[in-house]
Design a protein around this motif. Structure first.
Motif, mmCIF file in Angstrom:
data_model
loop_
_atom_site.group_PDB
_atom_site.id
_atom_site.type_symbol
_atom_site.label_atom_id
_atom_site.label_comp_id
_atom_site.label_asym_id
_atom_site.label_seq_id
_atom_site.Cartn_x
_atom_site.Cartn_y
_atom_site.Cartn_z
ATOM 1 N N THR A 8 -29.825 28.882 1.724
ATOM 2 C CA THR A 8 -29.395 29.505 2.974
ATOM 3 C C THR A 8 -30.590 29.757 3.884
ATOM 4 N N GLY A 12 -33.624 28.037 8.300
ATOM 5 C CA GLY A 12 -32.984 29.023 9.159
ATOM 6 C C GLY A 12 -33.983 29.628 10.132
ATOM 7 N N SER A 21 -30.882 34.912 8.908
ATOM 8 C CA SER A 21 -31.460 33.578 9.073
ATOM 9 C C SER A 21 -30.572 32.750 9.999
ATOM 10 N N ARG A 22 -29.549 33.375 10.567
ATOM 11 C CA ARG A 22 -28.672 32.729 11.550
ATOM 12 C C ARG A 22 -28.173 31.381 11.052
ATOM 13 N N LYS A 23 -27.787 31.338 9.806
ATOM 14 C CA LYS A 23 -27.301 30.091 9.236
ATOM 15 C C LYS A 23 -26.089 30.387 8.378
ATOM 16 N N ASP A 30 -19.975 30.890 10.150
ATOM 17 C CA ASP A 30 -20.339 29.730 10.966
ATOM 18 C C ASP A 30 -20.953 30.188 12.277
ATOM 19 N N PRO A 55 -27.532 35.411 5.429
ATOM 20 C CA PRO A 55 -27.092 34.529 6.525
ATOM 21 C C PRO A 55 -27.225 35.190 7.889
ATOM 22 N N SER A 68 -22.648 28.991 14.737
ATOM 23 C CA SER A 68 -22.598 28.291 16.024
ATOM 24 C C SER A 68 -21.198 28.325 16.632
#
Lengths: 559, 204, 68
Positions: free
Chosen positions: A341, A345, A278-280, A532, A275, A534
């Motif tokens: 995931t 991303g 992949s910034r997700k 999370d 995560p 964002s």
């Protein structure tokens, strides 16, 4: 309710006095971060030794007639290679190393529950490692890492040393398991509920009971083997009424869960790295967390699938086959969650991410070949061939070791304050990845063609692929050399990392690199999952962490 | 030994650090007992497995164990479990002397059990010629498991003796006595293991 | 009077006493809270069961299998 959530004056507010002097700070340290680094260094040193043994094996197999070492020495070499890689490299690095280094930070604790016990667990480990390697001096164990009797009963005196060494490293594992379990159960920061724990902590939480329970069962098996070898007490010797199959039951009752001890912490590392790069948010947080627990539980019920050729009753064979297939379900759940995931991303191909992606591919492959071996009919054909060797190296090297490297490239910044060199890291990854597949992929068809494992010479028809594998293993070794050079170079001249080079969101990245000996100036309060990307960070109480002010307890401003 | 020698903590309270540390220790100790239990279970599994390899039990040439003596010896050990329970109860209620007597009774009963086991070993080894290494899987499983249990009892007796000396020296207060709780847990654990061992070796 | 009979009588009387004490203590502690007290209750239960087993062995009801 977590004790740490209780009112002030408790453990959460307690800071050990600052360690004074080199010995208390770096040698007999009770600081979990230092102990983690000690585990990593010792583990990598043993990895170099066991890796030399691996290269001895591959050099011997360059020619069908062998010739590099004598067949007896060859037996000793692969036995010690396997034992060392399992007990002295993967297990200590995955649990004692990364576990100690990271998870107390991730749950917002100042240390593990029993810091002195932690120091004891560590110091047992190098001693038992030296014992294992010193068994070469008196004739090393030569019955493979599983040491089946009656061969191990007739083995050289070093086999007794092997028993003692593995017993000791087991004691160390058991103590670590107890320590980690109590820490995770009782020392989480306020608001850090079980379903807000980072997935690496879940990995350790699933591993700790395995360390505690399975390792003790192995201790019993080893103690019995020791007694039989030293005092002639008949447990396993069939001529005195004992049963060699008893050893297999007791050994695999440990050693199958041990497979999960070697992979669950690495699942945790992968669940942190994917995560972040992949910034997700991680897909299926609860599924990944609970499937770790399911794997840990099921892992205790499948041990006899290693014994299909040992004369198990047919209905038991079917039972164990079905149970083993069941494990593929939680594992599959994890793999699909990881792929989901990545889906969509913004993937950043750092070295840690490359290793995590490599892990996904190779571990999945190793898992699929594992299903071949879990099925009774194919296992009867493939048991004892190179297919088995190929399978478990895909899981343990392609899985566990790739995970270890992903963790090293990810957390090196936290432990040293400097980043590992990315260019050298990518060279390392590609050499390792290509070399690894060259070495272990041909083993699968060699196994189908009937090449038996544990032999010093082989039929000349297998020579081409064996040479191909040996060349691959040399390339892999070059890759690992790059890693060691990278570590030595970066620790002196690497780029300064700063507190959070990857913009990650778990707690350990919110404090300076390397962290102060008390970890947190003020124990934070947690309001949500760390994934999370964002959203604002779900923590309060971290305002002072990156300033120069000392913690309130040390200035006397407390109360 | 006056009751006044046991100090109460100031204001009759214990600090938060102690409360939390005690919880950690309790949990760690229970987990240790679980892993110890697994150690016994593995050997019990080994015993039952070997027993079922098909030569009948007891194996040819070996007499059945003496149930009457073992039953008496077991009752001695179980009795020590009961006295230990009341030692802790009395400590919780502040009855210092009753606690001491119950603890002493526990130590004596534990030592009696060990003596009884020694007597039984002597009888087996010298009268019936059943030995650890020389009597096949019977000797191996019986002496290993009961010997391991006997070692645990011995460690327990040592632990309780240390507790006795510590309480006489005033180490524990009526608020802070985790050592006594841990000793009671350990002693109960050793008793309960013997319930299983007695059943599977003498009665089965 | 032979030794075996004495042992049996000891086991019977001792088993009665210890069993009674263990079950009485269990009944009295039944509602105590906390982890260690729950563990103590399980231990007391098993202790009581053990005492009953020893009592039955003393009576000759258990432990006579395989003795022709």
């Amino acid at each position: 309710m977590s004790v740490a959530a209780a009112h002030s004056g408790g453990i959460a507010d307690h800071i050990h006095p600052e360690p004074q002097g080199f010995v208390r700070r770096y040698v007999f340290s009770i600081d979990h971060k230092i102990i983690g680094i000690q585990y990593l260094i010792t583990g990598f040193v043993f990895m170099m030794l066991a890796g030399l043994l691996a290269e001895t094996i591959r050099t011997q197999l360059l020619n069908a007639s062998g010739g590099f070492v004598s067949p007896d020495t060859y037996n000793e070499v692969y036995s010690v290679h396997g034992s060392a890689m399992v007990w002295l490299v993967i297990i200590p690095i995955a649990t004692g190393g990364f576990g100690n280094l990271v998870f107390p930070l991730m749950i917002g604790a100042r240390d593990v529950a029993f810091p002195w016990l932690n120091m004891l667990s560590f110091w047992i480990f190098p001693v038992s490692g030296l014992m294992l390697f010193s068994s070469f001096l008196m004739g090393a164990p030569a019955a493979g890492w599983t040491e089946y009797p009656p061969v191990s009963l007739q083995g050289a005196p070093g086999t007794t040393m092997w028993c003692a060494a593995i017993f000791l490293v087991g004691v160390s594992s058991t103590l670590t398991g107890i320590n980690f379990l109590v820490t995770i159960l009782k020392m989480r920061a306020p608001g850090m509920t079980f379903t807000r724990m980072p997935l690496f902590v879940w990995g350790q939480f699933a591993t700790a009971p395995l360390l505690m329970i399975a390792t003790t069962a192995l201790a019993a098996a080893l103690a019995a083997l020791f007694m039989e070898r030293v005092f002639g007490v008949p447990f396993y010797d069939p001529t005195k009424g004992g049963s060699p199959v008893l050893w297999q039951h007791m050994f695999w009752f440990y050693s199958h869960p041990a497979v999960y001890i070697m992979i669950l912490p690495l699942f945790g590392i992968i669940s942190e790295v994917l995560p972040t790069f992949s910034r997700k948010p991680i897909f299926g947080y609860k599924l990944i967390a609970f499937s770790s627990m399911a794997i840990a539980l099921l892992g205790f019920m499948v041990w006899a699938h290693h014994m299909f050729t040992s004369g198990l009753a047919p209905f038991l064979q079917v039972l164990f086959m079905v149970m083993t297939f069941t494990i593929a379900v939680p594992t599959g759940v994890k793999i699909f969650s990881w792929i989901a995931t990545l889906w969509g991303g913004k993937i950043h191909y750092s070295t840690a991410m490359l290793f995590a992606l490599g892990f996904l591919a190779l571990f999945t492959f190793g898992g699929i070949t594992g299903v071949f071996l879990a099925a009774v009919p194919t296992d009867l054909d493939l048991h004892g061939t190179y297919f088995v060797v190929g399978h478990f190296h895909y899981v343990l090297v392609g899985g566990s070791l790739m995970g270890v490297f992903a963790g090293m490239y990810y957390w090196f910044a936290k432990m040293s304050g400097r980043l590992l060199n990315e260019t050298l890291g990518k060279v390392h990854f590609w050499l390792f990845f290509v070399g690894f597949n060259m070495t272990f992929l041909p083993m699968h068809w060699l196994g189908f063609m009937g090449m038996p494992r544990w032999v010093a010479t082989y039929d000349p028809q297998f020579q081409f692929w064996n040479r191909f594998e040996s060349v691959g293993s040399y390339i892999m070794t070059l890759g690992i050399l790059c890693f060691f050079i990278n570590v030595i170079y970066s620790i002196r001249a690497g780029k300064k990392a700063g507190p959070n080079p990857w913009n990650a969101r778990t707690l350990e990245w919110q404090i300076p690199s390397p962290p102060n000996y008390y970890n947190f100036k003020h124990i934070p309060t947690v309001y949500g999952l760390p994934y999370d990307f964002s959203q604002p960070l779900p923590y309060t109480g971290l305002e002072d962490e990156l300033t120069d002010s000392p913690p309130a307890q040390l200035t006397g401003a407390h109360h | 030994m006056a009751i006044a020698a046991i100090p109460h903590d100031a204001h009759g309270e214990v600090d938060q650090l102690y409360v939390e540390t005690r919880e950690l220790r309790l949990q760690g100790f229970l987990l240790f007992l679980i892993s110890d239990c697994v150690l016994f279970s593995s050997f019990i599994f080994a015993y039952l497995y070997l027993r079922n390899t098909g030569q009948g039990w007891p194996p040819p040439g070996i007499a059945r164990l003496d149930v009457a003596f073992a039953a008496w010896n077991s009752v001695v050990l179980f009795g020590s479990g009961a006295t230990m329970h009341y030692a802790l109860e009395n400590w919780k209620h502040g009855n210092f002397m009753k606690y001491m007597w119950m603890l002493i009774a526990t130590i004596i009963l534990g030592a009696m059990f060990l003596g009884g086991q020694g007597y039984e070993y002597h009888h087996l080894i010298f009268d019936e010629k059943v030995t650890w290494a020389g009597s096949g899987i019977f000797g191996a499983s019986f002496f290993t498991l009961t010997g391991m249990h006997g070692f645990h009892v011995f460690m327990g007796v040592c632990y309780l003796t240390v507790l006795l000396l510590q309480t006489a020296a005033g180490t524990y207060t009526y608020q802070k006595y985790f050592g006594i709780t841990a000793g009671t847990l350990y002693w109960h654990f050793v008793d309960v293991i013997w319930v299983v061992l007695f059943s599977i070796f003498y009665l089965l | 009077m032979n030794v075996a009979l004495l042992e049996k009588i000891g086991a019977i009387i001792g088993g009665l006493i210890v069993g009674a004490v263990a079950f009485y203590a269990l009944w009295k502690d039944w509602k105590t809270p906390g982890v260690e007290n729950h563990v103590f209750k399980v231990m007391l239960l098993l202790l009581g069961v053990g005492a009953v087993i020893a009592l039955l062995a003393g009576l000759g009801i258990l432990g006579t299998f395989g003795k022709a």
